[in-house]
Scaffold this active site. Sequence first.
Site, PDB file in Angstrom:
ATOM      1  CG  HIS A 193       1.623  -8.450   0.646  1.00 57.22           C
ATOM      2  ND1 HIS A 193       2.432  -8.923  -0.351  1.00 57.22           N
ATOM      3  CD2 HIS A 193       1.308  -7.180   0.262  1.00 57.22           C
ATOM      4  CE1 HIS A 193       2.573  -8.003  -1.312  1.00 57.22           C
ATOM      5  NE2 HIS A 193       1.903  -6.930  -0.948  1.00 57.22           N
TER       6      HIS A 193
ATOM      7  CE1 TYR B 187       4.443  -8.566  -5.408  1.00 55.72           C
ATOM      8  CE2 TYR B 187       4.533  -6.316  -6.217  1.00 55.72           C
ATOM      9  CZ  TYR B 187       4.155  -7.232  -5.252  1.00 55.72           C
ATOM     10  OH  TYR B 187       3.482  -6.806  -4.142  1.00 55.72           O
TER      11      TYR B 187
ATOM     12  NE  ARG C   4      -5.089  -3.953  -1.451  1.00 57.46           N
ATOM     13  CZ  ARG C   4      -4.036  -4.400  -2.147  1.00 57.46           C
ATOM     14  NH1 ARG C   4      -3.487  -5.568  -1.849  1.00 57.46           N
ATOM     15  NH2 ARG C   4      -3.531  -3.669  -3.106  1.00 57.46           N
TER      16      ARG C   4
ATOM     17  N   GLY D 135       2.349  -5.409  10.460  1.00 55.87           N
ATOM     18  CA  GLY D 135       1.777  -5.057  11.753  1.00 55.87           C
ATOM     19  C   GLY D 135       2.678  -4.241  12.654  1.00 55.87           C
ATOM     20  CB  VAL D 136       6.281  -3.380  12.622  1.00 54.23           C
ATOM     21  CG1 VAL D 136       7.206  -2.494  13.446  1.00 54.23           C
ATOM     22  CG2 VAL D 136       6.671  -4.849  12.739  1.00 54.23           C
ATOM     23  NE  ARG D 137      -0.038  -0.149  11.542  1.00 55.86           N
ATOM     24  CZ  ARG D 137       0.256  -1.127  10.678  1.00 55.86           C
ATOM     25  NH1 ARG D 137       1.491  -1.547  10.541  1.00 55.86           N
ATOM     26  NH2 ARG D 137      -0.685  -1.674   9.936  1.00 55.86           N
TER      27      ARG D 137
ATOM     28  CB  ILE E   4       5.391   1.126  -0.597  1.00 53.35           C
ATOM     29  CG1 ILE E   4       5.590   0.783   0.886  1.00 53.35           C
ATOM     30  CG2 ILE E   4       4.031   1.799  -0.813  1.00 53.35           C
ATOM     31  CD1 ILE E   4       4.505  -0.078   1.498  1.00 53.35           C
TER      32      ILE E   4
ATOM     33  NE  ARG F 152      -1.877  -1.062   5.986  1.00 60.14           N
ATOM     34  CZ  ARG F 152      -1.675  -2.376   5.888  1.00 60.14           C
ATOM     35  NH1 ARG F 152      -0.700  -2.953   6.586  1.00 60.14           N
ATOM     36  NH2 ARG F 152      -2.445  -3.106   5.104  1.00 60.14           N
TER      37      ARG F 152
ATOM     38  CB  SER G 203       7.816  -1.679  -4.931  1.00 62.25           C
ATOM     39  OG  SER G 203       6.885  -2.384  -5.710  1.00 62.25           O
TER      40      SER G 203
HETATM   41  C1  LIG Z   1       0.236   0.534  -0.085  1.00 61.16           C
HETATM   42  C2  LIG Z   1       1.062  -0.700  -0.057  1.00 61.16           C
HETATM   43  C3  LIG Z   1       1.750  -1.129  -1.169  1.00 61.16           C
HETATM   44  C4  LIG Z   1       2.545  -2.254  -1.119  1.00 61.16           C
HETATM   45  N1  LIG Z   1       3.241  -2.636  -2.234  1.00 61.16           N
HETATM   46  C5  LIG Z   1       4.087  -3.695  -2.149  1.00 61.16           C
HETATM   47  C6  LIG Z   1       4.904  -4.039  -3.235  1.00 61.16           C
HETATM   48  O1  LIG Z   1       4.880  -3.389  -4.257  1.00 61.16           O
HETATM   49  N2  LIG Z   1       5.737  -5.109  -3.129  1.00 61.16           N
HETATM   50  C7  LIG Z   1       5.772  -5.865  -1.976  1.00 61.16           C
HETATM   51  O2  LIG Z   1       6.523  -6.845  -1.897  1.00 61.16           O
HETATM   52  N3  LIG Z   1       4.994  -5.548  -0.923  1.00 61.16           N
HETATM   53  C8  LIG Z   1       4.176  -4.477  -0.987  1.00 61.16           C
HETATM   54  N4  LIG Z   1       3.434  -4.147   0.091  1.00 61.16           N
HETATM   55  C9  LIG Z   1       3.614  -4.892   1.316  1.00 61.16           C
HETATM   56  C10 LIG Z   1       4.701  -4.252   2.148  1.00 61.16           C
HETATM   57  O3  LIG Z   1       5.941  -4.458   1.540  1.00 61.16           O
HETATM   58  C11 LIG Z   1       4.755  -4.860   3.547  1.00 61.16           C
HETATM   59  O4  LIG Z   1       4.867  -6.252   3.449  1.00 61.16           O
HETATM   60  C12 LIG Z   1       3.539  -4.510   4.389  1.00 61.16           C
HETATM   61  O5  LIG Z   1       3.160  -3.188   4.217  1.00 61.16           O
HETATM   62  C13 LIG Z   1       3.873  -4.768   5.839  1.00 61.16           C
HETATM   63  O6  LIG Z   1       2.800  -4.528   6.667  1.00 61.16           O
HETATM   64  P1  LIG Z   1       2.608  -3.177   7.508  1.00 61.16           P
HETATM   65  O7  LIG Z   1       2.056  -2.172   6.515  1.00 61.16           O
HETATM   66  O8  LIG Z   1       1.607  -3.584   8.529  1.00 61.16           O
HETATM   67  O9  LIG Z   1       3.950  -2.791   8.038  1.00 61.16           O
HETATM   68  C14 LIG Z   1       2.628  -3.004   0.048  1.00 61.16           C
HETATM   69  C15 LIG Z   1       1.931  -2.587   1.173  1.00 61.16           C
HETATM   70  C16 LIG Z   1       1.160  -1.454   1.130  1.00 61.16           C
HETATM   71  C17 LIG Z   1       0.447  -1.020   2.374  1.00 61.16           C
END
Ligand SMILES: Cc1cc2nc3c(=O)[nH]c(=O)nc-3n(C[C@H](O)[C@H](O)[C@H](O)COP(=O)(O)O)c2cc1C
Lengths: 377, 377, 377, 377
Positions: free
Chosen positions: C273, C128, C163, C306-308, C77, C328, C105
């Site tokens: 993502h 990244y 977004r 989508g996993v909650r 994240i 999330r 991250s």
């Molecule tokens: C606030 C936020 C920041 C994120 N930042 C990154 C990131 O820096 N690098 C990355 O690979 N994915 C990032 N993601 C994607 C998450 O790693 C992940 O794939 C995604 O949250 C999964 O979905 P979910 O929130 O429904 O579980 C981010 C997601 C969120 C919500």
Amino acid sequence: MAVHPGHLKAAAKRRLPSAVFDFLEGGSNDEVTLKRNLADFEALRLNQRVFDHVASRNLRTTLFGQRASMPVALAPIGMGGVFHPRAEIHAARAAASFGVPYCLSTLSSCSIEEVAAEVGAPFMFQLYMFKDRAINAALLQRADQAHCPALVLNVDTAVQGRRNRDLDNGLTIPLRLRPQHIVRILQKPRWLLNWLLKKPTLGNLAPYSPDGSDLATVSAWAEPRFKGAVTAADLEWIRHTWPRKLVVKGILDAEDAKLAAKLGADAIVISNHGGRQLDGASSTASMLPGIREAVGDDVELILDSGVRSGFDVLKALGLGAHGCLIGRAFVYGLAAGGQRGVAAALELIAQELDEAMTLTGTADATPCRVVSCCVEL
Amino acid sequence: MAVHPGHLKAAAKRRLPSAVFDFLEGGSNDEVTLKRNLADFEALRLNQRVFDHVASRNLRTTLFGQRASMPVALAPIGMGGVFHPRAEIHAARAAASFGVPYCLSTLSSCSIEEVAAEVGAPFMFQLYMFKDRAINAALLQRADQAHCPALVLNVDTAVQGRRNRDLDNGLTIPLRLRPQHIVRILQKPRWLLNWLLKKPTLGNLAPYSPDGSDLATVSAWAEPRFKGAVTAADLEWIRHTWPRKLVVKGILDAEDAKLAAKLGADAIVISNHGGRQLDGASSTASMLPGIREAVGDDVELILDSGVRSGFDVLKALGLGAHGCLIGRAFVYGLAAGGQRGVAAALELIAQELDEAMTLTGTADATPCRVVSCCVEL
Amino acid sequence: MAVHPGHLKAAAKRRLPSAVFDFLEGGSNDEVTLKRNLADFEALRLNQRVFDHVASRNLRTTLFGQRASMPVALAPIGMGGVFHPRAEIHAARAAASFGVPYCLSTLSSCSIEEVAAEVGAPFMFQLYMFKDRAINAALLQRADQAHCPALVLNVDTAVQGRRNRDLDNGLTIPLRLRPQHIVRILQKPRWLLNWLLKKPTLGNLAPYSPDGSDLATVSAWAEPRFKGAVTAADLEWIRHTWPRKLVVKGILDAEDAKLAAKLGADAIVISNHGGRQLDGASSTASMLPGIREAVGDDVELILDSGVRSGFDVLKALGLGAHGCLIGRAFVYGLAAGGQRGVAAALELIAQELDEAMTLTGTADATPCRVVSCCVEL
Amino acid sequence: MAVHPGHLKAAAKRRLPSAVFDFLEGGSNDEVTLKRNLADFEALRLNQRVFDHVASRNLRTTLFGQRASMPVALAPIGMGGVFHPRAEIHAARAAASFGVPYCLSTLSSCSIEEVAAEVGAPFMFQLYMFKDRAINAALLQRADQAHCPALVLNVDTAVQGRRNRDLDNGLTIPLRLRPQHIVRILQKPRWLLNWLLKKPTLGNLAPYSPDGSDLATVSAWAEPRFKGAVTAADLEWIRHTWPRKLVVKGILDAEDAKLAAKLGADAIVISNHGGRQLDGASSTASMLPGIREAVGDDVELILDSGVRSGFDVLKALGLGAHGCLIGRAFVYGLAAGGQRGVAAALELIAQELDEAMTLTGTADATPCRVVSCCVEL
Ligand SMILES: Cc1cc2nc3c(=O)[nH]c(=O)nc-3n(C[C@H](O)[C@H](O)[C@H](O)COP(=O)(O)O)c2cc1C
Ligand SMILES: Cc1cc2nc3c(=O)[nH]c(=O)nc-3n(C[C@H](O)[C@H](O)[C@H](O)COP(=O)(O)O)c2cc1C
Ligand SMILES: Cc1cc2nc3c(=O)[nH]c(=O)nc-3n(C[C@H](O)[C@H](O)[C@H](O)COP(=O)(O)O)c2cc1C
Ligand SMILES: Cc1cc2nc3c(=O)[nH]c(=O)nc-3n(C[C@H](O)[C@H](O)[C@H](O)COP(=O)(O)O)c2cc1C
């Protein structure tokens, strides 16, 4: 001026009297087809691809024999002047500088000649046929003199769709405005001022009608004089008369598409008129693949109705279209800010399309190359 | 007086006490079938066609052996007087001048004789059978003397559907009005005045009941005397007794349809009683094609339940119906403005049907010719 | 501190300025994929089994070559500091004490070195890629020095998703906060105070950027320097450079998955993502079974997006996943209460998973053993 | 006292503190299965039939070896005293006088002995197994001495479902009432008075627990002592120990059903515990046909979960059930008005079932005869 498509729509809503916004937004009868257009696009799935990215995407293509900086053209919109003063000139200029084709409606506020004079870039002309062949011939001749590269023959308006919102708002021919309607108009003084200063008419038809300067009078004159249904014979006559590209707009059926192609159409616009004609008709997204199969790969098919974003454009390409016409999607921008608003709308769509192509690994904006990016529901 | 169907419904809602509107609008139990009737029509798709237009559409047809200016007839509606004083005379006159068949209910407010005297045009009579064959025979005889061209035998009311809205509103037999119900009635003084001046009864049954002038008394008398389920033997007896066309109304199953045809029905009305009987039953639109296949092309099938517009009428034809009965769609007009309201409702449906035929390239309002205009979901 | 998952989300919403909550909650464009992720999980059915219970369930498993107390790991994240001061240290500690893998991250607020120093437990590093290979090499080296057991290479961000919520809230690069945005931030003084006291930056990138202490400056520096699309050659280079486990994150297509496996990925994260990239992409739940079939049983597949809840985790196992990443679902806890909040989130998921395994008769949290517990719609 | 089912539910809602109503109404976790139970019943279609009516319908049948005036029995409900003082006596009396089987829960407020003494009609006993076999044996013996004709062994509660509403309302073991919870209770003084005058306990378990008169104490005592998962060995032991009919309640899978039948169950209750256990489980209506097919026609199958009306009962018969258990549908009546309320609920269901049988031409309330009345979606 806008950072996502919702902004342009919201801005249009703020600017326009509600009845005018409804005229733009609404569809015929219960708006079932209008909703289907959007829902069927939403239900399509784009294939996320990650490794086969090309360094840059090519959005350029050819539509109706013209170069286009992306596979999108502006649909013909009647009564443009109710959305913005000198609407067509604003829209055509935005299209020209963005590099996408523009189509002027028979019912445009500015005339063919005005647009030709002010815009200085080629545009297409859309024809609603009149019963009186002399008028048709005159319009074709004017379009020819304006060097329109293509004639877009509308065939889906055998009778005009009944639009409940317009009926509710008193937007009928003749107008039936009631006090509550007037009150709502007064709430948008800027729009009203524009209207009073620059009263729009139907520029192309004004010459043939008694009081050409008055929108209501010209509309009332024109209404009973439209031919309505277009026959195969009509199409043959036009094919014979019109010297350049011929586009048939308003087809949603494979047999009709085959006939149009056989009679010489250079391109076919798959359309349900944005859900404003036959309520209960299928969405264009759901019908396109069957039509593509029926006509083969060589016929140029353009999807119209329901396109709101660059994502929809890519979905259309994936279903077999060469490109899209957009109606409301650009008129939101037009109402929000004239030429600049239309430019913003086009810019957003191009950006979204580029993003969608990038994330689906799509190199070229052509129907054959991206068909795998879509999975039908 | 009305420019689209929503207006008539809204006007009816304004005029009627809410309990009376609910009586019209509601269905049985959870109203699942009521909603299905509408949703299944909405889900059907009409084929937009553009080149095979005929110069003019022929809406005329024959229903129940009678000429009809469009493939629509007015369904039997009981207790009409609660919607408008002398409801049946208003509705029958509107039907007659529009040229569509009208069907009088056993439970009509005005009697067979009154309608015959005042309207001066043939009408059909719908029979709810009584346990007492003498009453049945008497009613048939009266319908015969009124030269009714067809008898419509209702067969879907073996027991009356439980309508939760009516139960909530105290509209039971006997009435159970509570203070809050009275208050709501007083909010519609015009309706109340009409009621008091012209207290409706059940005109056809008044002669057999103790206090014939009082709706409550006659209803209470009739309630336990209805036969309910109609048997094959009943149908045979009626076929034998009744000299002219026999229509069986209330069938939703292929076996039942075949039996009705075999026992001599001239036409069959596919109906779930507008979602007012068996809650959970299928929509008529979803059952019609199977029934058509089972009975073959020669049996006259009429679709009833859920028809709200001319678009629905065309969809019904496309599914194999010869025509439609409309219930609520005309009663909205009746409640809104008596004969003029019914005329407006019919006019709208005819216009919509004509528009839908035009835009689907349908020349003739018959089942065989338009079946291709519909795609089942 | 929380008794069901809704509490954590509600608490996060109370704590965070609405724009920050939106940044967490939102998806790209019309959020179609975001909604699909949730809806497709909900539509799956779990098999209720009663007699084949094992005395205790084994939730332990191996993910990315690491032991895990349940088949769940924390997703990378970015910008964690906007949710909680020193977010990554809180989250990594909670993960370590719960026994699940944590992934840092590239865009984390705390740097690799800080987390390594403060947490004292191994964590994975998500990359990244930058255009400048020197930066990539430097980051890999730092991750190597921190003994990260696995590198998670993100491949789904060829371009960043648009977004709409962030655009509406002025959360752009550069920031475009308007008065109304500021007002909303002032409504969360506690958050604001934390922010001012402990202004977050992008810890990993600060060293390369002009003013490393300022989030806005570092973001603006980084933005144009990201490589975007990852090619097969990039993957090969990383496989070659990185000494330990390599995870490819962001695949949703069977061909891409096969290529990643072929090029040496030790595990593949099936992800869209969290609905934040290609809007219109399929849900991961709907794509997983096809990908599993394509790659065979030996490739480690992790479902993300989508996993909650623990129920979703079991469904993912049933579809063929080895485990899940959660985004999330843990950030709600993080925003609600730092390390304790993340611990609460993990605890709830473990309890739910155990309950779901119990009631479906699932003994082991591995893909093969529980695949029969799910019925696809 | 009630004219349609909605009234009883509304009356229950008026009488009960909101937390108690929620305890009744709610399901586990996200209540997905709870909603499925209802939606899947609604989606089923009943066949409207008109000519094959029988003069009268036979609703009588045999359930669990007992005569039943309709194919419905009252499901075991724990903690009845929170809905009405001496709940089980009220419910059992209503069941007895209506002629349908009643099942007492292990967790009933009144004890087996009290119900036996006060009701004077046979009732079934539902067993939640304890870890301690001595308690199980004692309970069986008490049920035997009360001449219970059948034992209903619950097998779907290996672990108790997490009910978010209860967690929100502080209804946990131990109780966690917060001020806002108390305030809401004070809004129902009548309920509170009843509670204070007649404090309910768990009558069957009170003898084994320290302070038997206090619901909280007994619950807290019992909670950790339940066995949870029932094994095949448990079932064999009970089959061996219990002298009369054995019913297994809580099966949703064909293999489990076959095993229960093989091990000697006289009847099987297909149930997901009213959506209160495994959230994400299928509806019972969707699983029943497959289970019927797997076990053959001879095994008595009872559908439980989601039955709200006589229409649902007929649908269940049509899917292959011998009858239904109803939970909430009778508890609404119980909370609304004790014995009279339960009687009203039963009366309504019988009337609806009779109406539905009439309108579908169903003569007998048995699975084989009515299977044709249903069309699966
Ligand atoms: C606030 C936020 C920041 C994120 N930042 C990154 C990131 O820096 N690098 C990355 O690979 N994915 C990032 N993601 C994607 C998450 O790693 C992940 O794939 C995604 O949250 C999964 O979905 P979910 O929130 O429904 O579980 C981010 C997601 C969120 C919500
Ligand atoms: C306000 C408005 C006016 C229109 N006027 C015309 C017209 O004059 N001629 C025509 O061929 N189509 C007309 N159309 C239809 C458009 O050309 C186009 O088919 C439709 O807008 C496409 O659907 P979309 O708005 O969902 O993109 C009009 C549409 C709208 C919304
Ligand atoms: C207020 C009302 C009264 C009705 N009374 C009768 C009646 O007396 N006899 C009859 O056969 N059907 C009766 N029906 C059913 C109608 O004839 C017709 O089947 C139904 O209205 C068709 O559904 P629709 O309203 O959706 O068009 C009645 C329906 C309504 C709404
Ligand atoms: C408040 C409540 C308490 C319950 N207690 C028990 C119980 O003690 N034992 C049991 O086997 N089932 C219990 N159940 C489940 C019911 O027996 C039955 O399976 C369920 O209510 C059926 O679903 P329905 O409410 O949709 O009809 C309970 C259900 C409710 C709603």
